[in-house]
Scaffold this active site. Structure first.
Site, PDB file in Angstrom:
ATOM      1  N   LYS A  68       0.871  -1.171   0.000  1.00  0.00           N
ATOM      2  CA  LYS A  68       0.000   0.000   0.000  1.00  0.00           C
ATOM      3  C   LYS A  68       0.914   1.229   0.000  1.00  0.00           C
ATOM      4  O   LYS A  68       2.066   1.149   0.434  1.00  0.00           O
ATOM      5  CB  LYS A  68      -0.850  -0.019   1.283  1.00  0.00           C
ATOM      6  CG  LYS A  68      -2.133   0.743   1.188  1.00  0.00           C
ATOM      7  CD  LYS A  68      -3.284  -0.111   0.699  1.00  0.00           C
ATOM      8  CE  LYS A  68      -4.551   0.729   0.587  1.00  0.00           C
ATOM      9  NZ  LYS A  68      -5.703  -0.025   0.125  1.00  0.00           N
ATOM     10  N   GLY A 120     -25.232   2.202   4.799  1.00  0.00           N
ATOM     11  CA  GLY A 120     -24.486   2.950   3.773  1.00  0.00           C
ATOM     12  C   GLY A 120     -24.902   2.544   2.374  1.00  0.00           C
ATOM     13  O   GLY A 120     -24.674   1.408   1.942  1.00  0.00           O
ATOM     14  N   GLY A 179     -23.794   3.720  -0.631  1.00  0.00           N
ATOM     15  CA  GLY A 179     -22.849   4.367  -1.560  1.00  0.00           C
ATOM     16  C   GLY A 179     -22.614   3.496  -2.776  1.00  0.00           C
ATOM     17  O   GLY A 179     -23.493   2.747  -3.208  1.00  0.00           O
ATOM     18  N   HIS A 180     -21.409   3.573  -3.331  1.00  0.00           N
ATOM     19  CA  HIS A 180     -21.078   2.831  -4.546  1.00  0.00           C
ATOM     20  C   HIS A 180     -21.365   1.338  -4.418  1.00  0.00           C
ATOM     21  O   HIS A 180     -21.914   0.718  -5.311  1.00  0.00           O
ATOM     22  CB  HIS A 180     -19.597   3.011  -4.901  1.00  0.00           C
ATOM     23  CG  HIS A 180     -19.279   4.381  -5.383  1.00  0.00           C
ATOM     24  ND1 HIS A 180     -18.596   5.310  -4.628  1.00  0.00           N
ATOM     25  CD2 HIS A 180     -19.579   4.985  -6.549  1.00  0.00           C
ATOM     26  CE1 HIS A 180     -18.503   6.420  -5.314  1.00  0.00           C
ATOM     27  NE2 HIS A 180     -19.084   6.262  -6.482  1.00  0.00           N
ATOM     28  N   VAL A 181     -20.976   0.760  -3.290  1.00  0.00           N
ATOM     29  CA  VAL A 181     -21.158  -0.683  -3.111  1.00  0.00           C
ATOM     30  C   VAL A 181     -22.537  -0.995  -2.527  1.00  0.00           C
ATOM     31  O   VAL A 181     -23.243  -1.869  -3.035  1.00  0.00           O
ATOM     32  CB  VAL A 181     -20.047  -1.271  -2.199  1.00  0.00           C
ATOM     33  CG1 VAL A 181     -20.255  -2.769  -2.009  1.00  0.00           C
ATOM     34  CG2 VAL A 181     -18.665  -1.016  -2.801  1.00  0.00           C
TER      35      VAL A 181
HETATM   36  P1  NAD Z   1     -18.964   5.217  -0.573  1.00  0.00           P
HETATM   37  O1  NAD Z   1     -18.273   6.371   0.060  1.00  0.00           O
HETATM   38  O2  NAD Z   1     -19.434   5.325  -1.977  1.00  0.00           O
HETATM   39  O3  NAD Z   1     -20.250   4.802   0.306  1.00  0.00           O
HETATM   40  C1  NAD Z   1     -20.285   4.832   1.686  1.00  0.00           C
HETATM   41  C2  NAD Z   1     -21.668   5.330   2.082  1.00  0.00           C
HETATM   42  O4  NAD Z   1     -21.789   5.220   3.504  1.00  0.00           O
HETATM   43  C3  NAD Z   1     -21.912   6.777   1.709  1.00  0.00           C
HETATM   44  O5  NAD Z   1     -23.148   6.902   1.021  1.00  0.00           O
HETATM   45  C4  NAD Z   1     -21.939   7.488   3.059  1.00  0.00           C
HETATM   46  O6  NAD Z   1     -22.807   8.620   3.079  1.00  0.00           O
HETATM   47  C5  NAD Z   1     -22.444   6.386   3.972  1.00  0.00           C
HETATM   48  N1  NAD Z   1     -22.124   6.571   5.385  1.00  0.00           N
HETATM   49  C6  NAD Z   1     -21.024   7.121   5.941  1.00  0.00           C
HETATM   50  N2  NAD Z   1     -21.120   7.125   7.281  1.00  0.00           N
HETATM   51  C7  NAD Z   1     -22.298   6.538   7.572  1.00  0.00           C
HETATM   52  C8  NAD Z   1     -22.977   6.250   8.792  1.00  0.00           C
HETATM   53  N3  NAD Z   1     -22.457   6.585   9.976  1.00  0.00           N
HETATM   54  N4  NAD Z   1     -24.167   5.631   8.734  1.00  0.00           N
HETATM   55  C9  NAD Z   1     -24.721   5.302   7.545  1.00  0.00           C
HETATM   56  N5  NAD Z   1     -24.133   5.576   6.353  1.00  0.00           N
HETATM   57  C10 NAD Z   1     -22.942   6.189   6.377  1.00  0.00           C
HETATM   58  O7  NAD Z   1     -17.983   3.976  -0.374  1.00  0.00           O
HETATM   59  P2  NAD Z   1     -18.051   2.566  -1.132  1.00  0.00           P
HETATM   60  O8  NAD Z   1     -17.101   2.585  -2.263  1.00  0.00           O
HETATM   61  O9  NAD Z   1     -19.461   2.181  -1.327  1.00  0.00           O
HETATM   62  O10 NAD Z   1     -17.407   1.626  -0.009  1.00  0.00           O
HETATM   63  C11 NAD Z   1     -18.143   1.243   1.147  1.00  0.00           C
HETATM   64  C12 NAD Z   1     -17.234   0.475   2.096  1.00  0.00           C
HETATM   65  O11 NAD Z   1     -16.710  -0.664   1.425  1.00  0.00           O
HETATM   66  C13 NAD Z   1     -16.008   1.251   2.589  1.00  0.00           C
HETATM   67  O12 NAD Z   1     -15.693   0.835   3.904  1.00  0.00           O
HETATM   68  C14 NAD Z   1     -14.911   0.806   1.639  1.00  0.00           C
HETATM   69  O13 NAD Z   1     -13.631   0.916   2.233  1.00  0.00           O
HETATM   70  C15 NAD Z   1     -15.284  -0.647   1.440  1.00  0.00           C
HETATM   71  N6  NAD Z   1     -14.788  -1.208   0.186  1.00  0.00           N
HETATM   72  C16 NAD Z   1     -15.117  -0.644  -1.013  1.00  0.00           C
HETATM   73  C17 NAD Z   1     -14.638  -1.188  -2.202  1.00  0.00           C
HETATM   74  C18 NAD Z   1     -15.001  -0.601  -3.535  1.00  0.00           C
HETATM   75  O14 NAD Z   1     -14.744  -1.262  -4.576  1.00  0.00           O
HETATM   76  N7  NAD Z   1     -15.604   0.578  -3.600  1.00  0.00           N
HETATM   77  C19 NAD Z   1     -13.794  -2.327  -2.156  1.00  0.00           C
HETATM   78  C20 NAD Z   1     -13.499  -2.910  -0.915  1.00  0.00           C
HETATM   79  C21 NAD Z   1     -13.990  -2.333   0.257  1.00  0.00           C
END
Ligand code: NAD
Length: 351
Positions: free
Chosen positions: A80, A184, A186-188
């Site tokens: 990393k 949450g 978000g993207h995932v």
């Molecule tokens: P993202 O930022 O798109 O989505 C996260 C969502 O969580 C956001 O909509 C945010 O508003 C919400 N959020 C934040 N704090 C919150 C709370 N206290 N209560 C409720 N909702 C809350 O991120 P993502 O890309 O969807 O990733 C989500 C998680 O998965 C992260 O922990 C990330 O590290 C992990 N992850 C993501 C990927 C990837 O490919 N994007 C890969 C591996 C791990």
């Protein structure tokens, strides 16, 4: 304090510090283990308060990548990098090129990709100076849709497959009518909700921003709850898809779900919380196993593989989880403990 005495140091193979006066780049690259292959892991740019914070983060995150790649059956090690600075204020293309030179100087031992604060455009600037940059382009998506380079669809599909296998293991049923609370959207989290809705799961959702909540209500008939309610709902599954360290003594005491399976990194506040979950009879899908879809995607894009091969690899996440569950039950240990052991068997015994 020297790196070797640092509490997060774990026999890392190489930790390199970079400073470029002209562009203001201050970066650390940590390579944890390369027994299975070159160390792949994203580059994070963050306004760390001091270099100690940055060092702690890079040592911890690079170690996590060794476990994630080993459990995803990738011929990759763990690494990393971190850049100290505020990405909104301090980032320039020249700084990214300087970071590319830093990555190049590792001679292929470390391959970088996207993480917080670093975009595809930044990776392309790094790639002007280095042959070891992943995530600059994507040729395909696992489902045949047009690829835009974002690995989140693969992550979400892997989490979906893993959640389904976990429900089958713990409850001996399909997803129809199973209740899932997603923290949450978000993207995932949003994509996970789409998959679950298609399979007939009953959804409860929350987010700190309202953007996707109304949409989830309309499209999925989801029940929207307050962020502080989500983990304690009387549901079958909790899917953490926001931030880390949400499984702690307080939240576990209030958990009513039978399964915890979600995308967030570092869900356990401490490793011992895996055992607390086991004692409560809650099946925990180790986060770095179930959320490996992103790194699996990057690997397939980098090796000019195919959409079908990527999809099959993502579907393997379910089988890996079941193997962990069976071994953990036989030995009566926590799932994260068993998963750590299997990963270590893989990357430590390859020397
Ligand atoms: P993202 O930022 O798109 O989505 C996260 C969502 O969580 C956001 O909509 C945010 O508003 C919400 N959020 C934040 N704090 C919150 C709370 N206290 N209560 C409720 N909702 C809350 O991120 P993502 O890309 O969807 O990733 C989500 C998680 O998965 C992260 O922990 C990330 O590290 C992990 N992850 C993501 C990927 C990837 O490919 N994007 C890969 C591996 C791990």
């Amino acid at each position: 304090m020297s790196v070797f005495d640092h509490h997060a140091f774990d026999n890392h193979e190489k930790v390199a510090f970079f400073h470029d006066e002209k562009t203001g780049l201050k970066a650390i690259i940590a390579v944890h283990n390369t027994h299975l292959g070159p160390a792949l892991g994203g580059c994070r740019m963050w306004p760390y308060a001091n270099s100690e914070e940055a060092l702690n983060d890079v040592l911890r995150l690079s170690k996590g990548m060794s476990y994630k790649s080993a459990m995803a059956n990738l011929k990759l090690g763990g690494g990393k990098s971190v850049i100290i600075g505020n990405p909104r204020e301090h980032k320039t293309d020249d700084m990214m090129r300087a970071m590319g030179e830093a990555v190049q100087s590792m001679g292929g031992k470390y391959i970088t990709a996207e993480d917080s604060g670093i975009s595809v455009q930044d990776l392309r600037a790094m790639a002007e100076r280095s042959d070891y940059i992943a995530g600059t382009h994507a040729n395909f998506r696992y489902d045949g849709a047009k690829a835009d380079g974002n690995p989140a669809p693969s992550t979400a599909y892997g989490v979906f497959v893993g959640l389904k296998a976990s429900v089958q293991h713990a409850m001996n049923c399909e997803l129809e009518g199973v209740s899932v609370a997603i923290q949450g959207l978000g993207h995932v989290g949003w994509r996970l909700a789409e998959h679950l809705h298609k399979e007939g799961a009953k959804l409860y959702v929350t987010d700190i921003y309202p953007d996707n909540l109304d949409k989830a209500r309309q499209q999925f008939g989801a029940t929207v709850v307050e962020p502080e309610e989500i983990l304690a709902l009387d549901v079958d599954v909790v899917a953490p898809c926001a931030m880390g360290a949400i499984l702690n003594d307080d939240s576990i005491a209030n958990l009513r779900a039978k399964v915890v399976a979600g995308a967030a990194n570092n869900q356990l506040a401490e490793e011992r919380h895996g055992e607390v979950l086991r004692e409560k009879g809650i099946l925990y899908a180790p986060d770095y196993v179930i959320n490996a879809g992103g790194v699996i995607d990057i690997y397939h894009q980098k090796t000019d593989s195919t959409a079908d091969a990527l999809k099959a690899h993502l579907e393997g996440i379910g089988e890996t989880l079941v193997e962990i569950y069976q071994r953990a039950e036989q030995k009566q240990v926590a799932t994260n403990t068993e998963s750590n052991l299997i990963a270590e068997e893989r990357f430590l015994n390859q020397a």
